[in-house]
Design a protein around this motif. Structure first.
Motif, PDB file in Angstrom:
ATOM      1  N   LEU A 122       0.832  -1.202   0.000  1.00 14.96           N
ATOM      2  CA  LEU A 122       0.000   0.000   0.000  1.00 14.96           C
ATOM      3  C   LEU A 122       0.866   1.252   0.000  1.00 14.96           C
ATOM      4  CD1 LEU A 122      -2.917   1.052   0.125  1.00 14.96           C
ATOM      5  CD2 LEU A 122      -2.712   1.061   2.612  1.00 14.96           C
ATOM      6  N   SER A 123       1.901   1.231   0.819  1.00 17.34           N
ATOM      7  CA  SER A 123       2.817   2.363   0.888  1.00 17.34           C
ATOM      8  C   SER A 123       3.504   2.579  -0.458  1.00 17.34           C
ATOM      9  CB  SER A 123       3.852   2.119   1.986  1.00 17.34           C
ATOM     10  OG  SER A 123       4.816   3.135   1.994  1.00 17.34           O
ATOM     11  N   LYS A 124       3.931   1.486  -1.072  1.00 22.68           N
ATOM     12  CA  LYS A 124       4.588   1.563  -2.378  1.00 22.68           C
ATOM     13  C   LYS A 124       3.630   2.115  -3.433  1.00 22.68           C
ATOM     14  CE  LYS A 124       7.238  -1.319  -5.584  1.00 22.68           C
ATOM     15  NZ  LYS A 124       7.697  -2.676  -5.884  1.00 22.68           N
ATOM     16  N   GLU A 125       2.384   1.627  -3.429  1.00 18.99           N
ATOM     17  CA  GLU A 125       1.372   2.121  -4.371  1.00 18.99           C
ATOM     18  C   GLU A 125       1.109   3.605  -4.172  1.00 18.99           C
ATOM     19  OE1 GLU A 125      -2.092  -0.305  -3.954  1.00 18.99           O
ATOM     20  OE2 GLU A 125      -1.189  -2.021  -4.998  1.00 18.99           O
ATOM     21  N   MET A 126       1.007   4.015  -2.918  1.00 19.23           N
ATOM     22  CA  MET A 126       0.776   5.434  -2.615  1.00 19.23           C
ATOM     23  C   MET A 126       1.950   6.283  -3.111  1.00 19.23           C
ATOM     24  SD  MET A 126      -2.180   5.793  -1.185  1.00 19.23           S
ATOM     25  CE  MET A 126      -2.197   7.238  -0.155  1.00 19.23           C
ATOM     26  N   ALA A 127       3.173   5.790  -2.896  1.00 13.79           N
ATOM     27  CA  ALA A 127       4.365   6.521  -3.344  1.00 13.79           C
ATOM     28  C   ALA A 127       4.383   6.622  -4.867  1.00 13.79           C
ATOM     29  CB  ALA A 127       5.629   5.832  -2.840  1.00 13.79           C
ATOM     30  N   GLU A 128       4.054   5.504  -5.541  1.00 11.08           N
ATOM     31  CA  GLU A 128       3.996   5.517  -7.006  1.00 11.08           C
ATOM     32  C   GLU A 128       2.916   6.464  -7.514  1.00 11.08           C
ATOM     33  OE1 GLU A 128       3.481   1.454  -8.183  1.00 11.08           O
ATOM     34  OE2 GLU A 128       5.596   0.958  -7.864  1.00 11.08           O
ATOM     35  N   LYS A 129       1.771   6.438  -6.847  1.00 13.93           N
ATOM     36  CA  LYS A 129       0.669   7.318  -7.231  1.00 13.93           C
ATOM     37  C   LYS A 129       1.070   8.778  -7.046  1.00 13.93           C
ATOM     38  CE  LYS A 129      -4.239   8.113  -6.424  1.00 13.93           C
ATOM     39  NZ  LYS A 129      -5.419   7.741  -5.634  1.00 13.93           N
TER      40      LYS A 129
END
Length: 146
Positions: free
Chosen positions: A44-51
Motif C-alpha cells: 500500500l505504501s509503495k502504491e501510494m508513493a507511485e501514485k
C-alpha cells in the motif's frame, strides 16, 4: 501399576507435545499474519508513493505544457502585432504613393490646362470640315459645299 504410570506419562507427554505443537502453530500463524499485514502495508505504501510520483510527474508535465503554451501564445501575438505593423506600413506607403501620384497628375493636368489655353486654335473653313478639307466621309454634299 508401572504400565499405567507409563501410559499416563505417555499420555501426558503426548498432550504436552500436542500443546507445544498447537502453541508453535499459533505462533507461526501469528507471525504469518503479521508478515502478511506488513507486506500489505508495504504494498500500500509503495502504491501510494507511485501514485504520488505519477501525480507529481503529471503536474510537472502540465506546468511545462502550460509554460510552452504561454511562450507560443506570446510569440504568436508578437508575430501578429509585427504583421499588423507591416500591413500599416505598407498601407501608409500605398497612401503616400497614391497621394504623390495624385499630386503629379494634378500638376500635369494644370500644366496641360495652362498650355491648352495659350495654344492658338485652328480656323474652321467650313461646316464639318476642319482646315477646309474633308475628314474622310464622302458624300454628295462634300463636293457641293467646297
Amino acid at each position: 501399576m508401572n504400565i499405567q504410570l507409563e501410559k499416563m506419562k505417555q499420555k501426558e507427554e503426548c498432550e504436552r507435545r500436542k500443546r507445544i505443537a498447537e502453541e508453535k502453530h499459533r505462533e507461526w500463524m501469528q507471525k504469518k499474519r503479521e508478515e502478511e499485514r506488513r507486506e500489505r502495508e508495504q504494498k500500500l505504501s509503495k502504491e501510494m508513493a507511485e501514485k504520488a510520483t505519477r501525480e507529481l510527474e503529471k503536474m510537472q508535465l502540465q506546468e511545462k505544457a502550460e509554460v510552452k503554451y504561454k511562450e507560443w501564445l506570446k510569440k504568436k501575438r508578437a508575430e501578429e502585432s509585427e504583421k499588423k505593423k507591416k500591413e500599416k506600413e505598407k498601407e501608409k506607403e500605398r497612401q503616400a504613393e497614391l497621394q504623390e501620384k495624385k499630386e503629379r497628375s494634378e500638376k500635369i493636368f494644370k500644366e496641360w490646362l495652362h498650355n491648352a489655353r495659350n495654344k492658338p486654335r485652328p480656323v474652321l473653313n467650313g461646316y464639318g470640315f476642319p482646315r477646309g478639307k474633308s475628314t474622310g466621309l464622302y458624300s454628295y454634299y462634300t463636293y457641293v459645299v467646297t
